[in-house]
Enzyme design. Structure first.
Site, PDB file in Angstrom:
ATOM      1  N   GLU A  43       0.803  -1.326  -0.046  1.00 16.07           N
ATOM      2  CA  GLU A  43       0.070  -0.055  -0.020  1.00 16.07           C
ATOM      3  C   GLU A  43       0.808   1.342  -0.092  1.00 16.07           C
ATOM      4  O   GLU A  43       1.899   1.225   0.435  1.00 16.07           O
ATOM      5  CB  GLU A  43      -0.849  -0.170   1.182  1.00 16.07           C
ATOM      6  CG  GLU A  43      -1.851   1.136   1.260  1.00 16.07           C
ATOM      7  CD  GLU A  43      -2.636   1.187   2.670  1.00 16.07           C
ATOM      8  OE1 GLU A  43      -3.808   1.730   2.911  1.00 16.07           O
ATOM      9  OE2 GLU A  43      -1.977   1.047   3.725  1.00 16.07           O
ATOM     10  N   LYS A 115     -10.066   0.970  -1.834  1.00 13.90           N
ATOM     11  CA  LYS A 115     -10.228   0.474  -0.575  1.00 13.90           C
ATOM     12  C   LYS A 115     -11.349   0.701   0.066  1.00 13.90           C
ATOM     13  O   LYS A 115     -11.809   1.810   0.018  1.00 13.90           O
ATOM     14  CB  LYS A 115      -8.833   0.972   0.192  1.00 13.90           C
ATOM     15  CG  LYS A 115      -8.843   0.679   1.636  1.00 13.90           C
ATOM     16  CD  LYS A 115      -7.603   1.261   2.407  1.00 13.90           C
ATOM     17  CE  LYS A 115      -7.421   0.993   3.932  1.00 13.90           C
ATOM     18  NZ  LYS A 115      -6.304   1.762   4.410  1.00 13.90           N
ATOM     19  N   CYS A 156      -4.893  -3.352   3.262  1.00 16.64           N
ATOM     20  CA  CYS A 156      -4.684  -2.813   4.609  1.00 16.64           C
ATOM     21  C   CYS A 156      -5.759  -3.194   5.677  1.00 16.64           C
ATOM     22  O   CYS A 156      -6.236  -4.278   6.149  1.00 16.64           O
ATOM     23  CB  CYS A 156      -3.940  -1.721   4.820  1.00 16.64           C
ATOM     24  SG  CYS A 156      -2.848  -1.261   6.168  1.00 16.64           S
TER      25      CYS A 156
END
Length: 278
Positions: A43, A115, A156
């Site tokens: 990321e 995300k 993440c």
């Protein structure tokens, strides 16, 4: 299913785009020289700063340029598939997007994932992070086709939401990508446990390329890139410094484990609990 040689590129990125791209390029060359046909970067791989202002000032345009053209050229040059952990792009509403991309060995963008889950948290040290104040969350789970099977794309903080991974696995994912810049404080406590759980629950390979080190804006990341097999065994791990972390995946292992423990087919509907009165 086939076997494939992969590599996680564990970087220590800062806020110098050109330097980050040079590091990524060198690591990609090293990985492919070692036989990798599919590489995974973390990321924020090309821009990492704890300051939201800096991230906004240095965000890419809505098409991901100039980074995307450079990454496509790199994949074409090396003949390698690349799961680009994430790039920070400007969206149409003034917020940023934290976007992961899968680039084929011909330089084509095969899939893009924004995300979904925003990291709004207070760390044990008292540090407050509010991603939702600067980033627009994604709204759609993404399965990406590869020559070796379907890849579920996440980023993440998504790791803490197991329902996303189950949905990806039940739709056919045999690999789950979790590119991250996991905070050092939470990484020490939760990183290994959560990643192994996602692999075990879904009988998938989990590939988690991670950022490491101290970054501008007082951001500290945990490192320890991990590759975990469908039984929950760690088959490759990075440390706390930049490194290329290679592994070989035998995708037949997914079906073997799922035939032993077919829990993905055992979900049953149930009524939600009611809070006790009083």
């Amino acid at each position: 299913m086939a076997k494939v040689r992969i590599a996680c590129l564990q970087t220590h990125s800062g806020n110098d785009y050109a330097a980050n791209l040079a590091t990524l390029t060198a690591m990609a060359h090293e990985a492919t020289a070692g036989g990798a046909r599919l590489i995974f970067s973390p990321e924020y791989v090309l821009m990492m700063d704890g300051s939201g202002r800096v991230m906004r000032e240095k965000a890419l345009d809505t098409a991901g340029e100039p980074a995307l053209s450079a990454l496509a050229a790199l994949s074409r040059e090396l003949g390698v598939w690349h799961l680009v952990g994430s790039l920070t792009l400007m969206s149409g509403d003034g917020r940023m997007l934290n976007r992961s991309l899968l680039v084929s060995d011909r330089g084509a963008v095969v899939a893009a994932y924004d995300k979904i889950h925003m990291f709004d948290a207070t760390l044990p040290s008292g540090t407050v992070i509010r991603e939702s104040s600067a980033y627009r969350p994604g709204e759609r789970a993404v399965l990406a086709p590869t020559p070796w099977g379907l890849l579920g794309m996440t980023v993440c903080y998504d790791l803490r939401f197991p329902q996303l991974y189950r949905a990806l696995a039940q739709q056919g994912a045999v690999m789950l990508a979790v590119p991250s810049s996991f905070q050092r404080e939470t990484g020490k406590a939760h990183w290994h446990t959560l990643l192994r759980a996602r692999a075990i629950e879904n009988a998938c390979f989990v590939i988690a390329p991670a950022m490491c080190g101290d970054h501008p804006g007082k951001r500290m990341t945990y490192g320890h890139s991990l590759v975990i097999d469908p039984w929950g065994e760690v088959i490759a791990e990075g440390g706390e410094v930049p490194a290329v972390v290679p592994a070989e995946l035998d995708l037949a292992r997914v079906e073997a484990v799922r035939s032993l423990l077919p829990s993905l087919t055992h979900d049953r509907p149930f009524a939600l609990p009611r809070a006790p009165d009083g």
